[in-house]
Write an enzyme that holds these catalytic residues in place. Structure first.
Site, PDB file in Angstrom:
ATOM      1  N   GLU A 135       0.861  -1.200   0.000  1.00 61.65           N
ATOM      2  CA  GLU A 135       0.000   0.000   0.000  1.00 61.65           C
ATOM      3  C   GLU A 135       0.889   1.239   0.000  1.00 61.65           C
ATOM      4  O   GLU A 135       2.098   1.133   0.285  1.00 61.65           O
ATOM      5  CB  GLU A 135      -0.901  -0.014   1.242  1.00 61.65           C
ATOM      6  CG  GLU A 135      -0.123   0.183   2.530  1.00 61.65           C
ATOM      7  CD  GLU A 135      -0.824  -0.365   3.770  1.00 61.65           C
ATOM      8  OE1 GLU A 135      -1.535  -1.379   3.663  1.00 61.65           O
ATOM      9  OE2 GLU A 135      -0.633   0.231   4.839  1.00 61.65           O
ATOM     10  N   LYS A 137       2.906   4.574   1.035  1.00 61.59           N
ATOM     11  CA  LYS A 137       3.450   5.133   2.270  1.00 61.59           C
ATOM     12  C   LYS A 137       3.114   6.620   2.260  1.00 61.59           C
ATOM     13  O   LYS A 137       3.684   7.383   1.478  1.00 61.59           O
ATOM     14  CB  LYS A 137       4.966   4.913   2.346  1.00 61.59           C
ATOM     15  CG  LYS A 137       5.576   5.408   3.638  1.00 61.59           C
ATOM     16  CD  LYS A 137       7.025   4.987   3.744  1.00 61.59           C
ATOM     17  CE  LYS A 137       7.642   5.346   5.081  1.00 61.59           C
ATOM     18  NZ  LYS A 137       7.386   6.684   5.565  1.00 61.59           N
ATOM     19  N   ASP A 139       2.881  10.431   3.079  1.00 63.32           N
ATOM     20  CA  ASP A 139       3.895  11.339   3.597  1.00 63.32           C
ATOM     21  C   ASP A 139       3.222  12.450   4.393  1.00 63.32           C
ATOM     22  O   ASP A 139       3.052  13.574   3.921  1.00 63.32           O
ATOM     23  CB  ASP A 139       4.693  11.919   2.422  1.00 63.32           C
ATOM     24  CG  ASP A 139       6.000  12.523   2.887  1.00 63.32           C
ATOM     25  OD1 ASP A 139       6.337  12.353   4.072  1.00 63.32           O
ATOM     26  OD2 ASP A 139       6.676  13.153   2.064  1.00 63.32           O
ATOM     27  N   TYR A 248      -4.336   2.819   8.537  1.00 64.87           N
ATOM     28  CA  TYR A 248      -3.729   1.640   7.913  1.00 64.87           C
ATOM     29  C   TYR A 248      -3.345   0.524   8.877  1.00 64.87           C
ATOM     30  O   TYR A 248      -2.713  -0.443   8.474  1.00 64.87           O
ATOM     31  CB  TYR A 248      -2.497   2.036   7.097  1.00 64.87           C
ATOM     32  CG  TYR A 248      -1.579   3.025   7.792  1.00 64.87           C
ATOM     33  CD1 TYR A 248      -0.863   2.656   8.919  1.00 64.87           C
ATOM     34  CD2 TYR A 248      -1.445   4.332   7.313  1.00 64.87           C
ATOM     35  CE1 TYR A 248      -0.036   3.546   9.566  1.00 64.87           C
ATOM     36  CE2 TYR A 248      -0.608   5.231   7.951  1.00 64.87           C
ATOM     37  CZ  TYR A 248       0.087   4.842   9.071  1.00 64.87           C
ATOM     38  OH  TYR A 248       0.911   5.722   9.711  1.00 64.87           O
ATOM     39  N   LYS A 344      11.343   3.099  -0.113  1.00 68.96           N
ATOM     40  CA  LYS A 344      11.332   4.554  -0.296  1.00 68.96           C
ATOM     41  C   LYS A 344      11.616   4.922  -1.748  1.00 68.96           C
ATOM     42  O   LYS A 344      12.556   4.401  -2.351  1.00 68.96           O
ATOM     43  CB  LYS A 344      12.398   5.198   0.600  1.00 68.96           C
ATOM     44  CG  LYS A 344      12.186   4.943   2.082  1.00 68.96           C
ATOM     45  CD  LYS A 344      11.309   5.977   2.699  1.00 68.96           C
ATOM     46  CE  LYS A 344      12.139   7.189   3.057  1.00 68.96           C
ATOM     47  NZ  LYS A 344      11.375   8.124   3.894  1.00 68.96           N
ATOM     48  N   CYS A 438      18.076  50.087   3.095  1.00 71.55           N
ATOM     49  CA  CYS A 438      17.506  49.580   1.844  1.00 71.55           C
ATOM     50  C   CYS A 438      18.605  49.520   0.775  1.00 71.55           C
ATOM     51  O   CYS A 438      19.275  50.526   0.517  1.00 71.55           O
ATOM     52  CB  CYS A 438      16.373  50.488   1.388  1.00 71.55           C
ATOM     53  SG  CYS A 438      15.783  50.061  -0.259  1.00 71.55           S
ATOM     54  N   CYS A 441      17.465  52.457  -1.954  1.00 74.23           N
ATOM     55  CA  CYS A 441      17.388  53.898  -1.686  1.00 74.23           C
ATOM     56  C   CYS A 441      18.129  54.288  -0.407  1.00 74.23           C
ATOM     57  O   CYS A 441      18.124  55.441  -0.005  1.00 74.23           O
ATOM     58  CB  CYS A 441      15.937  54.348  -1.621  1.00 74.23           C
ATOM     59  SG  CYS A 441      15.072  53.688  -0.202  1.00 74.23           S
ATOM     60  N   CYS A 456      11.508  48.557   3.864  1.00 73.66           N
ATOM     61  CA  CYS A 456      11.915  49.901   3.504  1.00 73.66           C
ATOM     62  C   CYS A 456      10.633  50.717   3.510  1.00 73.66           C
ATOM     63  O   CYS A 456       9.676  50.373   2.821  1.00 73.66           O
ATOM     64  CB  CYS A 456      12.533  49.891   2.102  1.00 73.66           C
ATOM     65  SG  CYS A 456      12.667  51.553   1.418  1.00 73.66           S
ATOM     66  N   CYS A 461      10.615  54.771  -2.813  1.00 75.18           N
ATOM     67  CA  CYS A 461      11.742  53.876  -3.136  1.00 75.18           C
ATOM     68  C   CYS A 461      11.497  53.260  -4.507  1.00 75.18           C
ATOM     69  O   CYS A 461      10.453  52.639  -4.745  1.00 75.18           O
ATOM     70  CB  CYS A 461      11.848  52.793  -2.070  1.00 75.18           C
ATOM     71  SG  CYS A 461      12.956  51.457  -2.529  1.00 75.18           S
TER      72      CYS A 461
HETATM   73  S1  IVH Z   1       2.609   0.896   9.121  1.00 78.78           S
HETATM   74  C1  IVH Z   1       3.437  -1.094  13.073  1.00 78.78           C
HETATM   75  N1  IVH Z   1       1.671   1.886   6.882  1.00 78.78           N
HETATM   76  O1  IVH Z   1       5.633   5.887   8.001  1.00 78.78           O
HETATM   77  C2  IVH Z   1       2.871  -0.262  11.960  1.00 78.78           C
HETATM   78  N2  IVH Z   1       3.065   3.258   8.214  1.00 78.78           N
HETATM   79  O2  IVH Z   1       8.499   5.892   8.286  1.00 78.78           O
HETATM   80  C3  IVH Z   1       3.854   0.686  11.439  1.00 78.78           C
HETATM   81  N3  IVH Z   1       3.393   5.527   7.297  1.00 78.78           N
HETATM   82  O3  IVH Z   1       5.641   5.764  11.508  1.00 78.78           O
HETATM   83  C4  IVH Z   1       3.332   1.659  10.481  1.00 78.78           C
HETATM   84  N4  IVH Z   1       2.148   5.253   5.496  1.00 78.78           N
HETATM   85  O4  IVH Z   1       3.760   7.095  10.315  1.00 78.78           O
HETATM   86  C5  IVH Z   1       2.431   2.113   7.976  1.00 78.78           C
HETATM   87  N5  IVH Z   1       0.733   2.639   4.890  1.00 78.78           N
HETATM   88  C6  IVH Z   1       1.482   2.865   5.960  1.00 78.78           C
HETATM   89  C7  IVH Z   1       2.125   4.095   6.188  1.00 78.78           C
HETATM   90  C8  IVH Z   1       2.913   4.261   7.329  1.00 78.78           C
HETATM   91  C9  IVH Z   1       2.906   6.096   6.176  1.00 78.78           C
HETATM   92  C10 IVH Z   1       4.293   6.210   8.244  1.00 78.78           C
HETATM   93  C11 IVH Z   1       4.055   5.880   9.697  1.00 78.78           C
HETATM   94  C12 IVH Z   1       5.384   5.374  10.197  1.00 78.78           C
HETATM   95  C13 IVH Z   1       6.329   5.974   9.218  1.00 78.78           C
HETATM   96  C14 IVH Z   1       7.643   5.253   9.167  1.00 78.78           C
END
Ligand code: IVH
Length: 698
Positions: A135, A137, A139, A248, A344, A438, A441, A456, A461
């Site tokens: 799934e 990640k 941000d 999640y 990542k 400035c 001027c 300024c 100016c």
């Molecule tokens: S699972 C034990 N799933 O990424 C469960 N984390 O870099 C651990 N994060 O601290 C987390 N998307 O804040 C999980 N689909 C996702 C996520 C996710 C973002 C974050 C989460 C974690 C951080 C680690």
């Protein structure tokens, strides 16, 4: 969550409530039905992004609920949609302990890392074939929320992983987090859920534009914006940030006496489905169950390409062992679970060198330090200048000239300097001296209390006058092509242009003798200046550069009067009645319209043929109040140009497909919106060419 039958029933009830002209709810039971109706529409809007109700209709029903609850306080329930509203300010965010520590994730960066992970998982589980659930990640900022007996009782930030800050009031402001959910139906009494709070890219961009218009430092990226928003002490302000949440993970649960706990919790993928069915936004649609690490590696590569098409930021993919019994078998370290791995994406960071700092003077006199860096490629563009906003930012980051620096640019977000790489200093780096006077001027700079910017204050100016004219003619303001930065500077130096009125009194005869200015460019400039006279009023208001008035406020202002000079009659109080205008902005607008010099300037502009009337006020025609939505890539028009055509004809831009939408204009690669629209008969689906024809613009 809501099947076809229930959806139909709730829609019928919605109509009945909307027809309730007397606005009377007779009993507790009827009020509960109204709450269910409102929650249903919140879900359609915030989770599915498929509203079935116009905003104004939702507001009507919400007000009916509010009024009935005020009159009958004993009928209020803890999960009423009105409970998202908090009065007053939060005093502090007390520390609270998470039921289960919030761990981090182990990171991987390439297929070898993933192969290693797979090998370890196989060894520890003693299985040959592994089923993974993958799934996005997200941000954003991680949160933990607890439900007890179906009610949301606590929300907290991650903090140090063991203890976080209690932010329940702010969490309740996030409409994709339900205030109650029927966990009891699945045998659950107490449930602790993990998730991520985000601001989507569009809302982030709009929010930053507002900050910039107010002379404030924009936020670096959506992640910081989300994290910062969770700790704001004014819940109403939190509500304005349009936060969203994905959940999640269920980290802890207890069972109800004599009830069997659902088997859905045995797998990660079915847990996500369960959360979705309970009304949460889980990555139920985005997740994928894959067998074997090769399929996972392919998915990761595919997802990285899709990254920019998502409405929110993701920084990778999370790979989780799907079987929960196996997760428990292999456990965790003190830092991360052994059953999960973050993959990542390539960072959008690069290193560069801070060559020098230039100090730019804005139209309000504010001095902005601009970092000139060694040109560096990042995310498809070459970056050579980065704004540092004000002196505080330089101090905070402890920057020195000559420093090696880390820069970042997320998606279409403006680039920024993350930090200097102090370990690479050689000793020849120089302190940055912020000017006292400035740079143009030489007037002594001045800083108002509570403000970050040095200014300024000399209104004559030349740098300020020039910046003012450049802003006036810029693309988002009066859009006078051919009157950009360098031309304005040149005209100013040659005494051909002193102020914005001067644009409309330009002596084109004199231009002919200016080098670099041929007949053709003079003709083009003449036409561009002439055309700008008919720009809609909100553009003129924005162009005037009234302090704190950005494009959004300019639109609000323009919609509130029939003629710009009507603002002379507005009191401070009248101004604050306008949408999203607080005391600071109101004060600035009030000052502007109570200054005789400004009034004379506006009168002169009107005499020169500029549009000070709000034409929108008297729209006639076929498109007044008709809503339009654009999808896919347009070939002849930019999105903003197309939207402007609609707005200039009294129409509205819709944000999503719903039965209230009148027209969907489809460009190339239109997909999901088009599919959705096809299911609603009342929506007229037209091509870009048909759209242009409608407005007589082909
Ligand atoms: S699972 C034990 N799933 O990424 C469960 N984390 O870099 C651990 N994060 O601290 C987390 N998307 O804040 C999980 N689909 C996702 C996520 C996710 C973002 C974050 C989460 C974690 C951080 C680690």
């Amino acid at each position: 969550m809501y099947n076809k039958e229930i959806t139909k029933k709730l829609q019928e009830e919605t109509s009945l409530f909307l027809q309730n002209k007397e606005a009377i709810i007779v009993g507790e039971e009827e009020l509960q039905r109204l709450r269910d109706v409102l929650r249903f529409h919140e879900y359609r809007y915030y989770i599915l992004n498929e509203p079935l109700l116009a905003d104004i209709e939702f507001d009507l029903l919400y007000k009916l609920l509010e009024k009935t609850e005020n009159e009958n306080p004993s009928w209020i329930t803890a999960d009423s949609p009105t409970k998202r509203v908090a009065k007053g300010l939060t005093k502090s965010f007390p520390s609270v302990q998470h039921l289960v520590p919030m761990l981090s994730l182990e990171n991987s960066y390439d297929s070898n890392d993933l192969l290693d992970f797979d090998r370890r998982v196989k060894e520890l589980t003693e299985k040959e074939i592994i089923e993974y659930c993958v799934e996005p990640k997200f941000d954003g900022a991680s949160i933990s929320i607890i439900y007890e007996n179906d009610l949301l009782i606590r929300g907290a930030t991650r903090g140090d992983g063991v203890e976080g800050d209690e932010i329940t009031t702010n969490i309740k402001k996030i409409k994709s987090i339900p205030l109650s959910a029927k966990f009891s139906q699945y045998g659950l009494q107490q449930v602790e859920i993990r998730g991520e709070v985000l601001i989507n890219k569009k809302n982030f961009k709009e929010y930053n534009e507002q900050l910039i218009a107010q002379g404030l430092e924009p936020l670096a990226n959506p992640r910081n914006a989300a994290a910062g928003s969770l700790r704001i002490k004014n819940p109403t302000e939190v509500g304005k940030r349009n936060l969203e949440a994905f959940v999640y993970h269920i980290s802890h649960y207890t069972s109800l006496p004599n009830k069997k706990i659902t088997e859905d919790l045995h797998q990660h993928a079915t847990t996500l489905n369960l959360l979705w069915d309970l009304g949460f936004r889980s990555p139920q649609l985005e997740k994928k169950v894959l067998i074997g690490i090769e399929a996972v590696i392919n998915y990761c590569n595919e997802f990285e390409i899709k990254r920019d098409n998502l409405p929110y930021e993701i920084d990778g993919v999370v790979i989780k062992l799907n079987e929960v019994s196996l997760q428990e078998k292999i456990g965790m370290t003190s830092h991360h679970p052994r059953w999960a791995m973050a993959y990542k994406f390539k960072a959008r960071q690069a290193t560069s060198k801070l060559e020098t700092i230039e100090f730019q003077i804005g139209r309000t006199g504010a001095i902005t330090p601009i970092a000139k860096i060694t040109p560096t490629a990042l995310g498809g563009v070459t970056i050579s200048s980065i704004s540092l906003f004000n002196e505080e930012v330089i101090k905070e980051k402890k920057l020195k000239i000559g420093d090696a620096i880390l820069i970042e640019r997320a998606g279409d977000v403006i680039p920024y300097i993350v930090k200097p790489l102090i370990e690479l200093r050689t000793g020849i780096e120089k302190e940055i001296e912020f000017p006292k006077n400035c740079p143009t001027c030489n007037t002594k700079l001045f800083k108002e209390e509570g403000e970050a910017a040095w200014r300024c204050i000399n209104i004559d100016c030349s740098a300020q006058l020039i910046a003012h004219i450049i802003h006036f003619s810029s693309k988002d303001a009066m859009d006078i092509r051919g009157l950009g930065d360098s031309i304005v500077q040149k005209f100013f130096k040659l005494n051909l242009l002193k102020n914005i009125v001067g644009i409309y009194e330009l002596d084109f005869g004199k231009l002919e003798n200016t080098d670099g200015f041929g007949k053709k460019s003079i003709e083009n400039l003449k036409v561009a200046i002439q055309n700008s006279k008919t720009q809609p009023l909100h553009r003129l208001i924005f162009a005037l550069g009234i302090r704190f008035v950005g494009e959004t406020t300019a639109k609000t202002m323009s919609n509130s009067v029939a003629h710009l000079l009507d603002f002379r009659n507005f009191s401070l109080d009248d101004l604050q009645q306008l949408e999203d205008i607080g005391p600071k902005v109101a004060g600035s607008i009030f000052q502007f319209f109570n200054n005789q010099k400004n009034i004379e300037l506006l009168q002169r502009l009107e005499n020169l043929g500029l549009q000070l009337k709000n034409e929108k006020k008297n729209f006639v025609g076929d498109f007044v109040h008709q809503s339009f939505l654009f999808t896919g890539t347009l070939s002849k028009l930019k999105r903003t140009e197309a939207e402007e055509i609609v707005e200039n004809n009294g129409g509205k831009i819709a944000s999503s497909i719903s039965s209230k939408l009148n027209f969907l204009v489809v460009g190339a690669d239109a997909r999901s919106k088009l599919e959705k629209a096809k299911k609603i008969n009342s929506i007229k689906i037209i091509t870009e060419e048909e759209f242009l024809k409608l407005f007589g613009k082909h």
